[in-house]
Design a protein around this motif. Sequence first.
Motif, mmCIF file in Angstrom:
data_model
loop_
_atom_site.group_PDB
_atom_site.id
_atom_site.type_symbol
_atom_site.label_atom_id
_atom_site.label_comp_id
_atom_site.label_asym_id
_atom_site.label_seq_id
_atom_site.Cartn_x
_atom_site.Cartn_y
_atom_site.Cartn_z
ATOM 1 N N LEU A 60 -11.970 -7.741 -0.738
ATOM 2 C CA LEU A 60 -12.232 -6.716 -1.744
ATOM 3 C C LEU A 60 -13.076 -5.694 -1.000
ATOM 4 N N VAL A 61 -12.547 -4.484 -0.885
ATOM 5 C CA VAL A 61 -13.266 -3.436 -0.157
ATOM 6 C C VAL A 61 -13.815 -2.440 -1.162
ATOM 7 N N LYS A 62 -15.125 -2.233 -1.127
ATOM 8 C CA LYS A 62 -15.740 -1.227 -2.000
ATOM 9 C C LYS A 62 -15.729 0.098 -1.269
ATOM 10 N N LEU A 63 -14.891 1.013 -1.742
ATOM 11 C CA LEU A 63 -14.775 2.324 -1.101
ATOM 12 C C LEU A 63 -16.065 3.113 -1.322
ATOM 13 N N GLU A 64 -16.376 4.031 -0.397
ATOM 14 C CA GLU A 64 -17.649 4.763 -0.542
ATOM 15 C C GLU A 64 -17.670 5.639 -1.792
ATOM 16 N N GLU A 65 -16.475 5.952 -2.328
ATOM 17 C CA GLU A 65 -16.416 6.761 -3.552
ATOM 18 C C GLU A 65 -16.529 5.900 -4.810
ATOM 19 N N GLY A 66 -16.585 4.569 -4.649
ATOM 20 C CA GLY A 66 -16.805 3.722 -5.827
ATOM 21 C C GLY A 66 -15.801 2.610 -6.084
ATOM 22 N N PRO A 67 -14.483 2.940 -6.164
ATOM 23 C CA PRO A 67 -13.532 1.900 -6.534
ATOM 24 C C PRO A 67 -13.480 0.734 -5.533
ATOM 25 N N VAL A 68 -13.089 -0.425 -6.037
ATOM 26 C CA VAL A 68 -12.913 -1.598 -5.185
ATOM 27 C C VAL A 68 -11.412 -1.859 -5.061
ATOM 28 N N VAL A 69 -10.918 -1.991 -3.829
ATOM 29 C CA VAL A 69 -9.486 -2.252 -3.622
ATOM 30 C C VAL A 69 -9.322 -3.587 -2.896
ATOM 31 N N THR A 70 -8.202 -4.224 -3.152
ATOM 32 C CA THR A 70 -7.875 -5.465 -2.453
ATOM 33 C C THR A 70 -6.938 -5.112 -1.308
ATOM 34 N N ALA A 71 -7.262 -5.582 -0.121
ATOM 35 C CA ALA A 71 -6.407 -5.255 1.034
ATOM 36 C C ALA A 71 -6.627 -6.266 2.138
ATOM 37 N N GLN A 72 -5.638 -6.326 3.034
ATOM 38 C CA GLN A 72 -5.812 -7.157 4.223
ATOM 39 C C GLN A 72 -6.783 -6.495 5.193
ATOM 40 N N LEU A 73 -7.517 -7.324 5.917
ATOM 41 C CA LEU A 73 -8.292 -6.814 7.048
ATOM 42 C C LEU A 73 -7.422 -7.010 8.284
ATOM 43 N N THR A 74 -7.555 -6.087 9.245
ATOM 44 C CA THR A 74 -6.737 -6.187 10.450
ATOM 45 C C THR A 74 -7.570 -5.828 11.673
ATOM 46 N N ASP A 75 -6.997 -6.021 12.863
ATOM 47 C CA ASP A 75 -7.685 -5.708 14.118
ATOM 48 C C ASP A 75 -9.031 -6.411 14.215
ATOM 49 N N LEU A 76 -9.126 -7.617 13.681
ATOM 50 C CA LEU A 76 -10.405 -8.316 13.708
ATOM 51 C C LEU A 76 -10.701 -8.839 15.108
ATOM 52 N N GLY A 77 -9.648 -9.158 15.876
ATOM 53 C CA GLY A 77 -9.895 -9.736 17.191
ATOM 54 C C GLY A 77 -10.763 -10.964 17.023
ATOM 55 N N SER A 78 -11.892 -10.984 17.703
ATOM 56 C CA SER A 78 -12.800 -12.121 17.546
ATOM 57 C C SER A 78 -13.974 -11.767 16.631
ATOM 58 N N THR A 79 -13.875 -10.578 15.966
ATOM 59 C CA THR A 79 -14.951 -10.138 15.084
ATOM 60 C C THR A 79 -15.009 -11.018 13.845
ATOM 61 N N GLY A 80 -16.153 -11.573 13.544
ATOM 62 C CA GLY A 80 -16.332 -12.321 12.306
ATOM 63 C C GLY A 80 -16.481 -11.348 11.142
ATOM 64 N N VAL A 81 -16.047 -11.757 9.942
ATOM 65 C CA VAL A 81 -16.153 -10.883 8.771
ATOM 66 C C VAL A 81 -17.418 -11.242 7.994
ATOM 67 N N GLU A 82 -18.132 -10.237 7.550
ATOM 68 C CA GLU A 82 -19.332 -10.477 6.731
ATOM 69 C C GLU A 82 -19.307 -9.556 5.527
ATOM 70 N N ILE A 83 -19.897 -10.038 4.457
ATOM 71 C CA ILE A 83 -20.054 -9.180 3.279
ATOM 72 C C ILE A 83 -20.961 -8.016 3.656
#
Lengths: 358, 136
Positions: free
Chosen positions: B77-100
């Motif tokens: 769930l990505v909170k856009l800087e303009e406000g809305p929250v969208v559901t989307a895949q994350l990509t190009d993570l490589g070895s990057t861990g995801v954090e809230i």
Amino acid sequence: MAAPEKSPLLLIPDRQVGFIGYGAYVPRYRLPGSAVSHIWRFGESGSPVKEKAVAGLDEDVITMSIEAARNALARAGIPARELRAVWVGSESHPYAVKPSGTVVAEALGASSSISAGDWQFACKAGTEAIVAAMGLVGSGMGRYALAIGMDTAQGKPGDALEYTAGSGGAAYIVGPADEALAVIEAAYSFVSDTPDFWRRQEQKYPEHGQRFTGDPAYFKHIQAAAETLLRETRTTPADYRYAVFHQPNPKFPQRAGKALGFNDEQIKDGLLVPVIGNTYAGAALIGLTAVLDIAQPGDRVLVTSFGSGAGSDAFALRVTDAILERRGKARSTADYITRRTEIDYGTYVRFRGKLAMR
Amino acid sequence: MEIPRHWRINPQRYELIGEECPHCKIKIFPPRDVCPNCGGEAKEEYTFSGRGEVYSFTTLYDGPAGFEEMTPYTVALVKLEEGPVVTAQLTDLGSTGVEIGMPVEMVTRRIRSDGDERGMLIYGYKFRPVGFTTAK
């Protein structure tokens, strides 16, 4: 140097044009040459490159073109709606029939009043699109045209090309010379029917015609194009700060450059093949982005592409003051090259669709 | 075949085009023509910047039909800087861990093929870590 006279050979439009924006794209994954050698040569064979860039599972020429073009628009500082052409040169268009150009155009927010389409001329499809864009803008039919060279290059597993066939490319917006960050002073195209490399309809991997690859193809066309451009513009290699050549491996462009009279210093900054591989239609064009990232106003750049089948497009460029304030408006080519995740051969096989799933 | 269903939403999928409410000025995504905040008619197009942050995320190892070949992949769930929250895949993570709270940016990627390898290719937004920018 005086402005080039109107030579009957040179491509010089009535209204002078140039690049008003440029953008690179390199996917983040890297396959070391040693990984290919390990699988196919017991690791006993050296690789012509350190590593090559590999597109991820969700990337193709359309998605990579969109990102490079967004970078080019950011540098150009124009809205996508002002483009009058969106042309994508590649030998790995995702569809056999259905243009990449319309998807790219719509994703950028270009208007529907454009020419959009795909170009194919092996590794010089992108510079072919630039020559056409020079015509469109130089004739006054449109103010801005977007030309892209981009590939997710194919190489048969185990083939010599597998070490180098990489993914990446660049986008250029051609516009009036007075808005340009690099003016195109002249161009020249040289082609002949040479059977050095091809891929038949519905075949997954290209074939190369053994001895045709070097002297009768790459060197003959690059040298004919660059020599003619130098002669007809009455310039010499010493007039250019940088020279960029199509780069299927590190040796070919270095040898071609030397034969033409350029030194290593002029060639090294645009030579990206050791770290991203041969990006086919993107190769010479992304090399030029790395040069524009560091060039100074007044610098001259000679760019010569090569496409199998075969032909070369050569361009004489002059960098303007506009480069200084525009190049920082998008990610540099070095940013993309530094962003790097190494993968093994198995991951590469999966990413590039070489695994039969059914 | 779902060709018209995909074609209709190309602008929102390719470019993150939503709407802005002319009455209360909130930004709306996906576009729905009626403001979820004030209930007024809201049909003015608005192109989102594509910048936002991870609000929450999960990793799928067993993907739904059409996504099997992409697994494992991370959906956020990505909170856009303009406000809305969208559901989307994350990509190009490589070895990057995801954090809230991780800053992300929109990229247009291949989502899937409609059916088998003969089907139409569907492109749309995903998000990736912002990390490597030096653009001013």
